[in-house]
Design a protein around this motif. Structure first.
Motif, PDB file in Angstrom:
ATOM      1  N   UNK A 212       0.828  -1.210   0.000  1.00  0.00           N
ATOM      2  CA  UNK A 212       0.000   0.000   0.000  1.00  0.00           C
ATOM      3  C   UNK A 212       0.861   1.258   0.000  1.00  0.00           C
ATOM      4  N   UNK A 213       1.939   1.257   0.764  1.00  0.00           N
ATOM      5  CA  UNK A 213       2.822   2.425   0.792  1.00  0.00           C
ATOM      6  C   UNK A 213       3.436   2.682  -0.580  1.00  0.00           C
ATOM      7  N   UNK A 214       3.977   1.639  -1.202  1.00  0.00           N
ATOM      8  CA  UNK A 214       4.608   1.794  -2.521  1.00  0.00           C
ATOM      9  C   UNK A 214       3.584   2.250  -3.548  1.00  0.00           C
ATOM     10  N   UNK A 215       2.361   1.719  -3.463  1.00  0.00           N
ATOM     11  CA  UNK A 215       1.316   2.072  -4.423  1.00  0.00           C
ATOM     12  C   UNK A 215       0.930   3.541  -4.332  1.00  0.00           C
ATOM     13  N   UNK A 216       0.887   4.085  -3.114  1.00  0.00           N
ATOM     14  CA  UNK A 216       0.386   5.444  -2.929  1.00  0.00           C
ATOM     15  C   UNK A 216       1.485   6.496  -2.801  1.00  0.00           C
TER      16      UNK A 216
ATOM     17  N   UNK B 100       9.889   2.798   1.604  1.00  0.00           N
ATOM     18  CA  UNK B 100       8.853   2.015   2.289  1.00  0.00           C
ATOM     19  C   UNK B 100       9.483   0.946   3.179  1.00  0.00           C
ATOM     20  N   UNK B 101      10.522   0.296   2.681  1.00  0.00           N
ATOM     21  CA  UNK B 101      11.207  -0.709   3.490  1.00  0.00           C
ATOM     22  C   UNK B 101      11.816  -0.092   4.742  1.00  0.00           C
TER      23      UNK B 101
ATOM     24  N   UNK C 158      -2.678   6.454   9.391  1.00  0.00           N
ATOM     25  CA  UNK C 158      -1.987   7.738   9.381  1.00  0.00           C
ATOM     26  C   UNK C 158      -1.126   7.928   8.156  1.00  0.00           C
ATOM     27  N   UNK C 159      -0.361   6.893   7.777  1.00  0.00           N
ATOM     28  CA  UNK C 159       0.562   7.012   6.649  1.00  0.00           C
ATOM     29  C   UNK C 159      -0.184   7.194   5.331  1.00  0.00           C
ATOM     30  N   UNK C 160      -1.230   6.414   5.107  1.00  0.00           N
ATOM     31  CA  UNK C 160      -1.960   6.503   3.843  1.00  0.00           C
ATOM     32  C   UNK C 160      -2.744   7.802   3.737  1.00  0.00           C
ATOM     33  N   UNK C 161      -3.272   8.288   4.850  1.00  0.00           N
ATOM     34  CA  UNK C 161      -3.935   9.601   4.830  1.00  0.00           C
ATOM     35  C   UNK C 161      -2.960  10.678   4.373  1.00  0.00           C
ATOM     36  N   UNK C 162      -1.747  10.618   4.884  1.00  0.00           N
ATOM     37  CA  UNK C 162      -0.720  11.582   4.482  1.00  0.00           C
ATOM     38  C   UNK C 162      -0.415  11.478   2.998  1.00  0.00           C
TER      39      UNK C 162
ATOM     40  N   UNK D 172       4.255   9.141  11.705  1.00  0.00           N
ATOM     41  CA  UNK D 172       4.389  10.510  11.185  1.00  0.00           C
ATOM     42  C   UNK D 172       5.524  10.649  10.173  1.00  0.00           C
ATOM     43  N   UNK D 173       6.329   9.599   9.980  1.00  0.00           N
ATOM     44  CA  UNK D 173       7.466   9.704   9.062  1.00  0.00           C
ATOM     45  C   UNK D 173       7.058  10.043   7.623  1.00  0.00           C
ATOM     46  N   UNK D 174       5.991   9.436   7.053  1.00  0.00           N
ATOM     47  CA  UNK D 174       5.589   9.852   5.699  1.00  0.00           C
ATOM     48  C   UNK D 174       5.258  11.341   5.625  1.00  0.00           C
ATOM     49  N   UNK D 175       4.704  11.890   6.680  1.00  0.00           N
ATOM     50  CA  UNK D 175       4.424  13.325   6.724  1.00  0.00           C
ATOM     51  C   UNK D 175       5.721  14.120   6.647  1.00  0.00           C
ATOM     52  N   UNK D 176       6.724  13.681   7.376  1.00  0.00           N
ATOM     53  CA  UNK D 176       8.019  14.359   7.386  1.00  0.00           C
ATOM     54  C   UNK D 176       8.721  14.246   6.042  1.00  0.00           C
TER      55      UNK D 176
END
Length: 677
Positions: free
Chosen positions: A18-22, A258-259, A292-296, A336-340
């Protein structure tokens, strides 16, 4: 899931995909700069043509200026002109008639407005006005049209140059002045429409930069003008250019990021409480992280400004509902890391939501019921606003202050609206909140009713352990609701074979049956006793009891041995090397609550053998029980301090003294002495 490795890897694998996709498919602007600071990179030239966008302050100023300036709109009336010119041709002016007609026609061609211009009260005289003539509107300087009094003065001046007679009297008597009336008619409705259109049609750009043009030199101070060019270049770069390398490298970069995030999440759980991997809290934790990560990532793609509306502090509270703060804090930081990483204001948002999340988890312990949740939301908003204003004062973030504060306020209120998700997740993941623990402690639920009917002695023992553990838990700041629930279900496995246990032997005596262990070897008896742990786990899983409660079943005996039958075995000449036949198949207690239950279970069961009821006897008894467990190594993995263990022992001694206190012996009444009423 049987395989523990798969139980860990599958949620992480889903999160990875999901992270890689988005993740964004376009690169961010690679330079970090601030107005007033030195440009620390190489000299930058424009790679393409781009407009210079006005700043928000410039646009607001221009809109304010446009809204304060109103250009009046007039309609040129051909009817007024033709009617009054024809009337002028019939005037009795002798030789001046032809000149009068020409002068009136010339004045009308320029236009005549009323002296008051029908403008708003107090409005200043405009520099220009719109005149609509022949379905076309043109902007004309106000100085090129006549006011009514000026038009009549001009008529007098033009005619005075042609005749020495008293022209003014002649024009008054003939009515020529009366033929000069406004032929520019004020249109208030169209004026307002034009004003509204002009205030909203401000150009968003103020210039243009061509490809190859210098933007900023190395070590040059970033002035306001350079910062504006850099902002515009960054905007166009990310909108139209972005990543220019091979797509496979972008994909590889996203995979590695993502990894890195998920490895950090795994190590965080592993270092803080690896037992989470073994129960339903783990998929729940990964789900909250993904929320949280996908919302970001979605909002970074759609509208980054909406990140100020997201109640990120809610994710910290959702974690806190089922986990301890030592797990909540680092997992919240990882979420919160994807936000950063991906947001343009990432550093600002990261610090804001991190600080607010920590404060929220602290105050929510006190303000967590009913309307008090709004107090938590207001405190959270106050923290967010203060941190944001600090960054704003240091000019580390741009944008409209009031819009950002309003968004942060709405996001803080959404924390209250979103917290009921806790109850949904509790059911979906079979978790345990305090309200669920209270429900589990209800002795009228079907499983406990079965225990009461089939194993009444075990039921009474569980109630006594529950009350004792509740008292101890409150003394050492453990979770009393969790301990009570664990105590009520810890011996639930005895439902399968209640007569095997001494507390239920009253059933045997009542029915005249032989005792269960009569004729059994110590090994057989130990095997039957030990089974209540594995059978209790099996029954609890069938009844969908939460994993935290099942842990109490597994750990209430730890890895100790059935002392009574083991001693019998050794006395009969058994081999000590075969001690594992007498060992319980559980694990050593880890949490304070599990330690408390183990000690209370042992103390309550053994206290029935007490023959002396003095403070000294209680003290020696409790010390012996606790020392025995320590010598067996049952506390080796326990999360409890020496000080807390001392408090546990003192509380147990006081509790025993209270339940075994002395009673007054009432004297026997002699026969024949009846109580008179």
């Amino acid at each position: 899931m049987k395989n523990p490795l798969l139980r860990i890897l599958i949620p992480l694998g889903i999160a990875f995909l999901l992270l890689v996709l988005l993740m964004p498919r376009s690169a961010k602007f690679a330079y970090d700069y601030r107005k007033g600071r030195t440009w620390k990179y190489e000299t930058l030239y424009a790679q393409f043509d781009f407009p210079i966008y006005k700043t928000e302050d410039q646009l607001l100023a221009e809109r304010g200026e446009a809204s304060s300036e109103t250009i009046p709109y007039y309609r040129f009336s051909e009817e007024v002109v033709s009617r009054n010119v024809r009337a002028a041709e019939r005037l009795e002016l002798g030789t001046l008639r032809s000149a009068t007609v020409s002068a009136i026609r010339a004045i009308y061609q320029k236009g005549v407005v009323a002296d008051d211009r029908n403008l708003r009260h107090g409005a200043p005289e405009p520099e220009v006005l719109y005149i609509q003539r022949d379905k076309r509107a043109t902007k004309v300087p106000f100085s090129e049209v006549y006011r009514l009094t000026d038009a009549r003065s001009r008529l007098l001046s033009d005619l005075s140059d042609l005749s020495g007679a008293n022209v003014d009297s002649l024009l008054r008597v003939s009515g020529a002045y009366d033929l000069l009336v406004p032929n520019l008619l004020y249109d208030e409705q169209t004026t307002e429409l034009v004003h509204m259109e002009s205030s909203t049609s401000i150009s968003p750009t103020s210039g243009y930069v061509t490809s190859g043009q210098l933007i900023v030199k190395e070590n040059e101070i970033v002035t306001a003008e350079i910062a504006q060019m850099l902002d515009s270049y960054k905007r166009e770069f990310e909108a139209n250019m972005g990543y220019t390398g091979p797509p496979v490298l972008m994909l590889l970069g996203n995979i590695l990021i993502a990894l890195a995030i998920l490895v950090t999440l795994f190590l965080t759980v592993n270092f803080t409480n690896k037992r989470i991997f073994d129960d339903s809290r783990y998929p729940y934790l990964v789900s909250v992280f993904l929320l949280g990560a996908l919302t970001t990532l979605i909002l970074v793609r759609v509208n980054e400004k909406a990140l100020y509306l997201v109640p990120f502090t809610l994710f910290a509270l959702l974690l806190q509902a089922f986990m301890k703060n030592r797990v909540v804090v680092p997992v919240y930081v990882v979420s919160l890391l994807p936000l950063l990483i991906f947001s343009h204001d990432g550093a600002v948002l990261f610090v804001m939501y991190f600080v607010a999340g920590m404060v929220a988890t602290l105050v929510f312990r006190r303000f967590n019921r009913g309307w008090k949740q709004f107090i938590t939301a207001l405190i959270t908003f106050g923290v967010l606003a203060l941190v944001y204003l600090g960054f704003r004062a240091a000019e580390l973030v741009a944008g409209n202050v009031w819009t950002a504060l309003l968004s942060l306020f709405i996001g803080s209120m959404l924390t209250v609206a979103g917290y009921p998700l806790t109850y949904l997740f509790e059911r979906l993941f079979n978790l345990v909140s305090n309200s669920r623990l209270i429900e589990l402690c209800d002795v009228s639920n079907p499983l406990i009713r079965q225990l009461e009917q089939k194993a009444p002695g075990t039921f009474q023992h569980s109630l006594q352990v529950m009350n004792m553990a509740d008292t101890v838990a409150r003394a050492v700041d453990a979770n009393p609701d969790l301990v009570r629930a664990g105590a009520l279900y810890h011996d639930i496995g005895k439902l399968y074979n209640p007569l095997c246990f001494v507390e239920n032997e009253s059933l045997v005596a009542r029915d005249g049956m032989p005792r269960y262990h009569d004729g059994m070897s110590p090994e057989q008896s130990a095997r039957e006793i030990i089974r209540h742990v594995s059978e209790g786990v099996e029954l609890a899983q069938k009844s969908r009891l939460p994993g935290m409660i099942i842990d109490f079943i597994r750990s209430h005996h730890g890895t100790s041995v059935t002392g009574y039958f083991y001693n019998q075995y050794l006395t009969a000449g058994g081999d000590p090397a075969l001690v594992d036949m007498f060992r319980y198949p559980g694990f050593k207690p880890v949490t304070k609550e599990q330690i408390i239950l183990m000690l209370c279970d042992s103390v309550e069961a053994a206290s029935r053998t007490l023959t002396e009821y003095t403070p000294e006897a209680y003290s020696a008894f409790v010390e012996r029980i606790v020392d025995g467990k320590m010598e067996e190594g049952q506390f080796d993995q326990a999360d409890i301090s020496i000080s807390e263990l001392g408090t546990v022992k003192e509380t147990l001694k006081q509790y025993l003294a209270q339940i075994h206190h002395e009673r007054v012996v009432y004297p026997q009444r002699k026969k024949g002495n009846k109580l008179k009423i």
